[in-house]
Write a protein that holds these residues in place. Sequence first.
Motif, PDB file in Angstrom:
ATOM      1  N   LEU A   1       0.837  -1.194   0.000  1.00  0.00           N
ATOM      2  CA  LEU A   1       0.000   0.000   0.000  1.00  0.00           C
ATOM      3  C   LEU A   1       0.875   1.247   0.000  1.00  0.00           C
ATOM      4  CD1 LEU A   1      -2.710  -1.052   2.622  1.00  0.00           C
ATOM      5  CD2 LEU A   1      -2.900  -1.115   0.129  1.00  0.00           C
ATOM      6  N   PHE A   2       1.854   1.280   0.885  1.00  0.00           N
ATOM      7  CA  PHE A   2       2.763   2.418   0.969  1.00  0.00           C
ATOM      8  C   PHE A   2       3.504   2.600  -0.352  1.00  0.00           C
ATOM      9  CE2 PHE A   2       5.062   5.142   4.084  1.00  0.00           C
ATOM     10  CZ  PHE A   2       6.028   5.644   3.236  1.00  0.00           C
ATOM     11  N   ALA A   3       4.021   1.506  -0.884  1.00  0.00           N
ATOM     12  CA  ALA A   3       4.797   1.588  -2.127  1.00  0.00           C
ATOM     13  C   ALA A   3       3.960   2.133  -3.273  1.00  0.00           C
ATOM     14  CB  ALA A   3       5.347   0.201  -2.478  1.00  0.00           C
ATOM     15  N   GLU A   4       2.705   1.702  -3.363  1.00  0.00           N
ATOM     16  CA  GLU A   4       1.843   2.183  -4.447  1.00  0.00           C
ATOM     17  C   GLU A   4       1.586   3.681  -4.326  1.00  0.00           C
ATOM     18  OE1 GLU A   4      -2.539   1.371  -6.492  1.00  0.00           O
ATOM     19  OE2 GLU A   4      -1.805   0.036  -4.914  1.00  0.00           O
ATOM     20  N   VAL A   5       1.293   4.137  -3.113  1.00  0.00           N
ATOM     21  CA  VAL A   5       1.054   5.561  -2.900  1.00  0.00           C
ATOM     22  C   VAL A   5       2.318   6.367  -3.162  1.00  0.00           C
ATOM     23  CG1 VAL A   5       0.537   7.307  -1.144  1.00  0.00           C
ATOM     24  CG2 VAL A   5      -0.876   5.257  -1.312  1.00  0.00           C
ATOM     25  N   PHE A   6       3.452   5.852  -2.739  1.00  0.00           N
ATOM     26  CA  PHE A   6       4.725   6.536  -2.961  1.00  0.00           C
ATOM     27  C   PHE A   6       4.986   6.719  -4.450  1.00  0.00           C
ATOM     28  CE2 PHE A   6       9.265   6.785  -3.647  1.00  0.00           C
ATOM     29  CZ  PHE A   6       9.701   7.638  -2.645  1.00  0.00           C
ATOM     30  N   LEU A   7       4.854   5.642  -5.229  1.00  0.00           N
ATOM     31  CA  LEU A   7       5.140   5.709  -6.663  1.00  0.00           C
ATOM     32  C   LEU A   7       4.132   6.580  -7.403  1.00  0.00           C
ATOM     33  CD1 LEU A   7       6.160   1.992  -7.274  1.00  0.00           C
ATOM     34  CD2 LEU A   7       7.662   3.987  -7.078  1.00  0.00           C
ATOM     35  N   LYS A   8       2.868   6.522  -6.999  1.00  0.00           N
ATOM     36  CA  LYS A   8       1.851   7.376  -7.622  1.00  0.00           C
ATOM     37  C   LYS A   8       2.144   8.847  -7.302  1.00  0.00           C
ATOM     38  CE  LYS A   8      -2.329   5.782  -7.759  1.00  0.00           C
ATOM     39  NZ  LYS A   8      -2.629   5.623  -9.206  1.00  0.00           N
ATOM     40  N   SER A   9       2.569   9.097  -6.079  1.00  0.00           N
ATOM     41  CA  SER A   9       2.914  10.464  -5.678  1.00  0.00           C
ATOM     42  C   SER A   9       4.099  10.989  -6.471  1.00  0.00           C
ATOM     43  CB  SER A   9       3.215  10.513  -4.174  1.00  0.00           C
ATOM     44  OG  SER A   9       2.073  10.198  -3.409  1.00  0.00           O
TER      45      SER A   9
ATOM     46  N   PHE B   1      10.342  16.318  -2.995  1.00  0.00           N
ATOM     47  CA  PHE B   1      10.103  14.879  -3.089  1.00  0.00           C
ATOM     48  C   PHE B   1      11.150  14.182  -3.941  1.00  0.00           C
ATOM     49  CE2 PHE B   1       6.811  11.358  -3.973  1.00  0.00           C
ATOM     50  CZ  PHE B   1       7.071  10.752  -2.750  1.00  0.00           C
ATOM     51  N   ASP B   2      11.869  14.950  -4.727  1.00  0.00           N
ATOM     52  CA  ASP B   2      12.957  14.376  -5.508  1.00  0.00           C
ATOM     53  C   ASP B   2      14.133  13.963  -4.628  1.00  0.00           C
ATOM     54  OD1 ASP B   2      13.272  17.117  -4.964  1.00  0.00           O
ATOM     55  OD2 ASP B   2      14.716  17.356  -6.596  1.00  0.00           O
ATOM     56  N   LYS B   3      14.112  14.377  -3.367  1.00  0.00           N
ATOM     57  CA  LYS B   3      15.169  14.018  -2.420  1.00  0.00           C
ATOM     58  C   LYS B   3      14.851  12.739  -1.651  1.00  0.00           C
ATOM     59  CE  LYS B   3      15.987  18.960  -1.510  1.00  0.00           C
ATOM     60  NZ  LYS B   3      15.959  20.003  -0.433  1.00  0.00           N
ATOM     61  N   VAL B   4      13.734  12.109  -1.997  1.00  0.00           N
ATOM     62  CA  VAL B   4      13.299  10.899  -1.295  1.00  0.00           C
ATOM     63  C   VAL B   4      13.157   9.781  -2.314  1.00  0.00           C
ATOM     64  CG1 VAL B   4      11.563   9.889   0.221  1.00  0.00           C
ATOM     65  CG2 VAL B   4      12.014  12.348   0.320  1.00  0.00           C
ATOM     66  N   SER B   5      13.612   8.591  -1.954  1.00  0.00           N
ATOM     67  CA  SER B   5      13.521   7.457  -2.859  1.00  0.00           C
ATOM     68  C   SER B   5      13.092   6.198  -2.113  1.00  0.00           C
ATOM     69  CB  SER B   5      14.867   7.216  -3.560  1.00  0.00           C
ATOM     70  OG  SER B   5      15.901   7.024  -2.608  1.00  0.00           O
ATOM     71  N   LEU B   6      12.610   5.230  -2.878  1.00  0.00           N
ATOM     72  CA  LEU B   6      12.206   3.938  -2.337  1.00  0.00           C
ATOM     73  C   LEU B   6      13.132   2.891  -2.946  1.00  0.00           C
ATOM     74  CD1 LEU B   6      10.237   2.136  -0.748  1.00  0.00           C
ATOM     75  CD2 LEU B   6       8.727   2.154  -2.740  1.00  0.00           C
ATOM     76  N   ILE B   7      13.971   2.302  -2.093  1.00  0.00           N
ATOM     77  CA  ILE B   7      14.976   1.346  -2.555  1.00  0.00           C
ATOM     78  C   ILE B   7      14.872   0.065  -1.740  1.00  0.00           C
ATOM     79  CG2 ILE B   7      17.429   0.920  -2.929  1.00  0.00           C
ATOM     80  CD1 ILE B   7      17.843   3.941  -3.066  1.00  0.00           C
ATOM     81  N   ASN B   8      14.593  -1.027  -2.428  1.00  0.00           N
ATOM     82  CA  ASN B   8      14.482  -2.330  -1.768  1.00  0.00           C
ATOM     83  C   ASN B   8      13.513  -2.303  -0.592  1.00  0.00           C
ATOM     84  OD1 ASN B   8      16.402  -3.487  -3.526  1.00  0.00           O
ATOM     85  ND2 ASN B   8      18.086  -2.756  -2.246  1.00  0.00           N
ATOM     86  N   GLY B   9      12.390  -1.591  -0.793  1.00  0.00           N
ATOM     87  CA  GLY B   9      11.348  -1.567   0.228  1.00  0.00           C
ATOM     88  C   GLY B   9      11.577  -0.587   1.360  1.00  0.00           C
ATOM     89  N   LYS B  10      12.665   0.170   1.304  1.00  0.00           N
ATOM     90  CA  LYS B  10      12.965   1.127   2.373  1.00  0.00           C
ATOM     91  C   LYS B  10      13.029   2.551   1.822  1.00  0.00           C
ATOM     92  CE  LYS B  10      15.528  -2.081   5.337  1.00  0.00           C
ATOM     93  NZ  LYS B  10      16.801  -2.312   6.067  1.00  0.00           N
ATOM     94  N   ILE B  11      12.599   3.497   2.652  1.00  0.00           N
ATOM     95  CA  ILE B  11      12.623   4.909   2.263  1.00  0.00           C
ATOM     96  C   ILE B  11      13.992   5.503   2.557  1.00  0.00           C
ATOM     97  CG2 ILE B  11      11.682   7.192   2.770  1.00  0.00           C
ATOM     98  CD1 ILE B  11       9.799   5.451   1.160  1.00  0.00           C
ATOM     99  N   LYS B  12      14.542   6.148   1.555  1.00  0.00           N
ATOM    100  CA  LYS B  12      15.822   6.825   1.711  1.00  0.00           C
ATOM    101  C   LYS B  12      15.603   8.328   1.554  1.00  0.00           C
ATOM    102  CE  LYS B  12      17.959   2.833   1.814  1.00  0.00           C
ATOM    103  NZ  LYS B  12      18.574   2.298   3.056  1.00  0.00           N
ATOM    104  N   LYS B  13      15.965   9.085   2.578  1.00  0.00           N
ATOM    105  CA  LYS B  13      15.797  10.538   2.561  1.00  0.00           C
ATOM    106  C   LYS B  13      17.160  11.217   2.499  1.00  0.00           C
ATOM    107  CE  LYS B  13      13.414  10.483   6.424  1.00  0.00           C
ATOM    108  NZ  LYS B  13      12.603  10.939   7.584  1.00  0.00           N
TER     109      LYS B  13
ATOM    110  N   ASP C   1       3.523  17.857  -3.457  1.00  0.00           N
ATOM    111  CA  ASP C   1       4.772  17.453  -2.825  1.00  0.00           C
ATOM    112  C   ASP C   1       4.514  16.921  -1.407  1.00  0.00           C
ATOM    113  OD1 ASP C   1       7.310  17.207  -1.686  1.00  0.00           O
ATOM    114  OD2 ASP C   1       8.105  18.899  -2.797  1.00  0.00           O
ATOM    115  N   PRO C   2       4.619  15.613  -1.202  1.00  0.00           N
ATOM    116  CA  PRO C   2       4.373  15.019   0.117  1.00  0.00           C
ATOM    117  C   PRO C   2       5.410  15.368   1.173  1.00  0.00           C
ATOM    118  CG  PRO C   2       4.066  13.387  -1.619  1.00  0.00           C
ATOM    119  CD  PRO C   2       4.734  14.567  -2.245  1.00  0.00           C
ATOM    120  N   THR C   3       6.506  16.036   0.797  1.00  0.00           N
ATOM    121  CA  THR C   3       7.506  16.407   1.794  1.00  0.00           C
ATOM    122  C   THR C   3       7.221  17.769   2.423  1.00  0.00           C
ATOM    123  OG1 THR C   3       8.992  17.425   0.153  1.00  0.00           O
ATOM    124  CG2 THR C   3       9.289  15.077   0.613  1.00  0.00           C
ATOM    125  N   VAL C   4       6.112  18.362   2.073  1.00  0.00           N
ATOM    126  CA  VAL C   4       5.759  19.665   2.656  1.00  0.00           C
ATOM    127  C   VAL C   4       5.200  19.492   4.068  1.00  0.00           C
ATOM    128  CG1 VAL C   4       3.335  19.859   1.918  1.00  0.00           C
ATOM    129  CG2 VAL C   4       4.790  21.902   1.964  1.00  0.00           C
ATOM    130  N   GLY C   5       5.116  18.251   4.531  1.00  0.00           N
ATOM    131  CA  GLY C   5       4.513  17.960   5.827  1.00  0.00           C
ATOM    132  C   GLY C   5       5.159  18.674   7.009  1.00  0.00           C
TER     133      GLY C   5
END
Length: 325
Positions: free
Chosen positions: A84-92, A139-151, A104-108
């Motif tokens: 679920l998280f991965a799908e929302v992340f990639l769609k975002s 959001f370009d500073k955040v990535s999803l690699i091997n199931g983990k979020i990298k900031k 931009d989801p990083t405006v939180g």
Amino acid sequence: MKLKNLSLFFTLLIVFGSCSKKETVLKGYVFGTSYKIAYMDSENHQKALDSLFYLVNKSLSTYIPTSDISRINKGDTTVVVDALFAEVFLKSKEIYKNTNGFFDPTVGGLVNAYGFGPKKEKKNLSAKEVKELMQFVGFDKVSLINGKIKKAQPEMYLDFNSIAKGFGIDVVARFLESKNINNYLIEIGGEIRAKGVKANQQPWIIQLVNPLKADTGNGFRKLNLSNKSMATSGNYRKYRVDDKGNKYVHILNPKTGFATESNLLSASVIAKKDCANVDAYATAFMAMGLEQTKAFLKKNKDLEVILLYSLKDGTLQEYTTYTSN
């Protein structure tokens, strides 16, 4: 999960039509707002839907301290996100690129600082403070690699609330369709996805109410949402005013970091897409403002919109590309 509540901006009168033995209507409270789900089937799927809501919250709610996103925001680098998280992340990511960063989801972090997030800090930020917080936006500073979020920076704060409610609706829709239920309307806090027809074989019709006269329930226009999704975002009532009279709205401009009001009161987005998509675009359009949104729509004709804005004298105006009835 407490998400923007459309009932603060619009009154949506959902007409369900005549009663039928095969029509089931479920009502409740989720994601910080109310929901109503109507579908043409006699079986009650409440327990299954509650389980789905639980999974969405467990993954994406910033209002639950133990959720995956909350743990990531606290700096836990061991979290392996679910599907679920991965799908929302990639769609975002896709919508972030399509809108040139206006979604931009990083405006939180800024949302929290202004007092519209879980912490309710309600700070009156100076231009210097906004600039300092803006280094953690992008959001370009955040990535999803091997199931983990990298900031890029550990202080970066993720907030998918502007897409997660629509995504929750999509999760419900997929479940219903997996049960061969192809006539339904799902409404959570005003966001809607509908398919097929009502029990009386009529299309799913909703009515938008004039936001400047929301308390009176005056109708603005009726919309046929059969086989479509719709989401509305707005700053009409969800705002705060400090002791100096400065007004702060809850949808920030991720380009500037400021929470200043514009003449665009609300943006309703309608499309034959998942509700998550229109949810995110509605937020992006509020951040863009009226003129930039109109320019965007000229290149993205698959989205229908109803933009309500005010003139200097307070008169309500409409710009729309919505044509379906």
